[in-house]
Write a protein that holds these residues in place. Structure first.
Motif, PDB file in Angstrom:
ATOM      1  N   SER A 237       0.819  -1.209   0.000  1.00  0.00           N
ATOM      2  CA  SER A 237       0.000   0.000   0.000  1.00  0.00           C
ATOM      3  C   SER A 237       0.855   1.263   0.000  1.00  0.00           C
ATOM      4  O   SER A 237       0.396   2.338  -0.366  1.00  0.00           O
ATOM      5  N   ASP A 238       2.126   1.124   0.377  1.00  0.00           N
ATOM      6  CA  ASP A 238       2.961   2.329   0.402  1.00  0.00           C
ATOM      7  C   ASP A 238       3.690   2.583  -0.918  1.00  0.00           C
ATOM      8  O   ASP A 238       4.502   3.493  -1.024  1.00  0.00           O
ATOM      9  N   GLU A 239       3.409   1.769  -1.925  1.00  0.00           N
ATOM     10  CA  GLU A 239       4.015   2.018  -3.238  1.00  0.00           C
ATOM     11  C   GLU A 239       3.435   3.312  -3.819  1.00  0.00           C
ATOM     12  O   GLU A 239       2.316   3.700  -3.490  1.00  0.00           O
ATOM     13  N   ASP A 240       4.187   3.932  -4.738  1.00  0.00           N
ATOM     14  CA  ASP A 240       3.636   5.165  -5.297  1.00  0.00           C
ATOM     15  C   ASP A 240       2.545   4.874  -6.335  1.00  0.00           C
ATOM     16  O   ASP A 240       2.401   3.748  -6.806  1.00  0.00           O
ATOM     17  N   GLU A 241       1.824   5.922  -6.664  1.00  0.00           N
ATOM     18  CA  GLU A 241       0.635   5.760  -7.509  1.00  0.00           C
ATOM     19  C   GLU A 241       0.977   5.173  -8.870  1.00  0.00           C
ATOM     20  O   GLU A 241       0.263   4.330  -9.406  1.00  0.00           O
TER      21      GLU A 241
ATOM     22  N   LYS B   9       1.431   1.531  -8.627  1.00  0.00           N
ATOM     23  CA  LYS B   9       0.139   0.862  -8.405  1.00  0.00           C
ATOM     24  C   LYS B   9      -0.637   0.747  -9.705  1.00  0.00           C
ATOM     25  O   LYS B   9      -1.267  -0.274  -9.984  1.00  0.00           O
ATOM     26  N   GLN B  10      -0.565   1.818 -10.472  1.00  0.00           N
ATOM     27  CA  GLN B  10      -1.315   1.819 -11.724  1.00  0.00           C
ATOM     28  C   GLN B  10      -0.750   0.777 -12.695  1.00  0.00           C
ATOM     29  O   GLN B  10      -1.485   0.032 -13.336  1.00  0.00           O
ATOM     30  N   GLN B  11       0.576   0.761 -12.772  1.00  0.00           N
ATOM     31  CA  GLN B  11       1.217  -0.234 -13.635  1.00  0.00           C
ATOM     32  C   GLN B  11       0.833  -1.644 -13.217  1.00  0.00           C
ATOM     33  O   GLN B  11       0.569  -2.511 -14.050  1.00  0.00           O
ATOM     34  N   ASP B  12       0.826  -1.836 -11.929  1.00  0.00           N
ATOM     35  CA  ASP B  12       0.493  -3.147 -11.388  1.00  0.00           C
ATOM     36  C   ASP B  12      -0.933  -3.544 -11.773  1.00  0.00           C
ATOM     37  O   ASP B  12      -1.194  -4.669 -12.189  1.00  0.00           O
ATOM     38  N   GLN B  13      -1.831  -2.578 -11.673  1.00  0.00           N
ATOM     39  CA  GLN B  13      -3.224  -2.857 -12.023  1.00  0.00           C
ATOM     40  C   GLN B  13      -3.362  -3.150 -13.517  1.00  0.00           C
ATOM     41  O   GLN B  13      -4.054  -4.083 -13.925  1.00  0.00           O
ATOM     42  N   GLU B  14      -2.631  -2.379 -14.320  1.00  0.00           N
ATOM     43  CA  GLU B  14      -2.653  -2.611 -15.760  1.00  0.00           C
ATOM     44  C   GLU B  14      -2.181  -4.004 -16.102  1.00  0.00           C
ATOM     45  O   GLU B  14      -2.740  -4.674 -16.969  1.00  0.00           O
ATOM     46  N   LEU B  15      -1.146  -4.412 -15.395  1.00  0.00           N
ATOM     47  CA  LEU B  15      -0.600  -5.747 -15.624  1.00  0.00           C
ATOM     48  C   LEU B  15      -1.666  -6.803 -15.342  1.00  0.00           C
ATOM     49  O   LEU B  15      -1.890  -7.724 -16.122  1.00  0.00           O
TER      50      LEU B  15
END
Ligand code: GDP
Length: 379
Positions: free
Chosen positions: A204-208, A211-217
């Protein structure tokens, strides 16, 4: 607080693991002709290993009737990676495809079994780890979602290996079709209870951005990919792509397909996690299963012959579940021989340290001395 120095621990770990090198085993599976060999070439040849050819597509077509293994040693900025590609028989050609997943499942189990034996054997230092860390499963772009065979195949493997589904030959679909197919396939994966590789949740402390890249993946599943073994010219640049009368599709253009996403995932962001899940979940399952059946066997043996060996401490010999007593005896004999052998080998061991490196690659490659171990580095 005074500085003691354990803050250097990460560096120490880093140095050590760089010295030791890394390994990764990737399997490709799915119907034949979906571009498995081409994709593997595209994934690892251009960037990581420019001058080397794995087998070319023609050779592969005649060859993919049995499981083949190919190892390449890659080095990038001083970091060594031993990459093993396991190519499985492309099914779909045969009239009867029932249980076509069997040989693949057996192969994965055999690697676990070998590791288990080695791990409980005498020489645990130089275990050759051939466990399969990831299986790219190719889905045809021409069907309506998953076919029964795909479901059967993935379900037969999902407890044994990290499955990453791939939508093959994405250049044959329009962007809207890709979107729809992906959605349908994701839905079916869920519906049939197929457990594909789950990307770990990001902290949760990763930057936005991250997080977005992760969600895209996560939303890209199944990765829609394009493979090509040819270099074409697009807008003055030479790129790996496919040339059509109406234009060029570029393998590494993220507007054209998910190739780069897949490669980044495999190489840059999730390689270690794929290995961890293999070790902590898939192998652990196998191991627990094995120990369970061994324990059962030992208990049975004890009950049958109460006069023999009294100790409860002897670690049972790893044997596959269906073993018989004579096989157990054979294994004990083998272990005895191993002890003897190791005793007699003991003296010249230092002389042989070079050999130990040379038996790391599974299939010696023809060329150059790329792999002889790490240069002796001043420590
Ligand atoms: P395999 O049997 O799954 O290993 O498939 P191959 O890699 O041998 O590819 C089979 C054929 O499909 C070859 O003629 C390739 O040139 C072609 N091919 C490979 N990848 C792609 C792709 O992404 N798109 C298209 N349109 N054709 C491809």
């Amino acid at each position: 607080m005074e500085y003691v120095g354990f803050a250097t621990l990460p560096n120490q770990v880093h140095r050590k693991s760089v010295k030791k090198g890394f390994d990764f085993t990737l399997m490709v599976a799915g119907e034949s002709g979906l571009g498995k060999s081409t994709l593997v070439n595209s994934l690892f040849l251009t960037d990581l290993y420019k001058d080397r050819k794995l087998l070319n597509a023609e050779e592969r077509i005649t060859q993919t009737v049995e499981i083949t293994k190919h190892t390449v040693d890659i080095e990038e900025k001083g970091v060594k990676l031993k990459l093993t590609i396991v190519d499985t028989p492309g099914f779909g050609d045969a009239v009867n495809n029932t249980e076509c997943w069997k040989s693949v499942a057996d192969y994965i189990d055999q690697q676990f079994e070998q590791y288990f034996r080695d791990e409980s054997g005498l020489n645990r230092k130089n275990i050759q780890d051939n466990r399969v860390h990831c299986c790219l499963y190719f889905i045809s772009p021409f069907g309506h979602g998953l076919r029964p065979l795909d479901v059967e195949f993935m379900k037969a493997l999902h407890e044994k290996v990290n499955i990453v589904p791939i939508l093959a030959k994405a250049d044959t679909l329009t962007p809207t079709e890709v979107k729809k197919k992906k959605f349908k396939i994701r839905e079916e994966i869920q519906q049939y209870g197929i457990k594909i590789y789950q990307f770990p949740d990001c902290d949760s402390d990763e930057d936005e951005d991250f997080k977005q890249q992760d969600q895209e993946l996560k939303d890209s599943i199944p990765f829609a990919v394009i493979g090509s073994n040819t270099v074409v010219e697009a807008k003055g640049k030479r790129v790996r792509g496919r040339l059509y009368p109406w234009g060029i599709v570029e393998v590494e253009n993220s507007a054209h397909c998910d190739f780069v996403k897949l490669r980044n995932m495999l190489v840059r962001t999730h390689m270690q996690d794929l290995k961890d899940v293999t070790r902590e979940t898939h192998y652990e399952n196998y191991r627990a299963h094995c120990i369970q059946s061994m324990t059962r066997m030992v208990v049975k043996e004890r009950n049958r012959n109460k006069l023999t060996r009294e100790s409860g401490t002897d670690f049972p010999i790893p044997v596959i579940p269906s073993t018989t007593d004579t096989e157990t005896e054979k294994l004990i004999r083998e272990k005895d021989e191993e002890v003897q052998r190791r005793h007699s080998e003991h003296e010249p061991e230092h002389e042989h340290s070079h050999d130990e490196h040379s038996d790391r690659p599974l299939e010696p490659h023809s060329d150059l001395g790329l792999d002889p171990g790490p240069e002796p580095e001043a420590s």
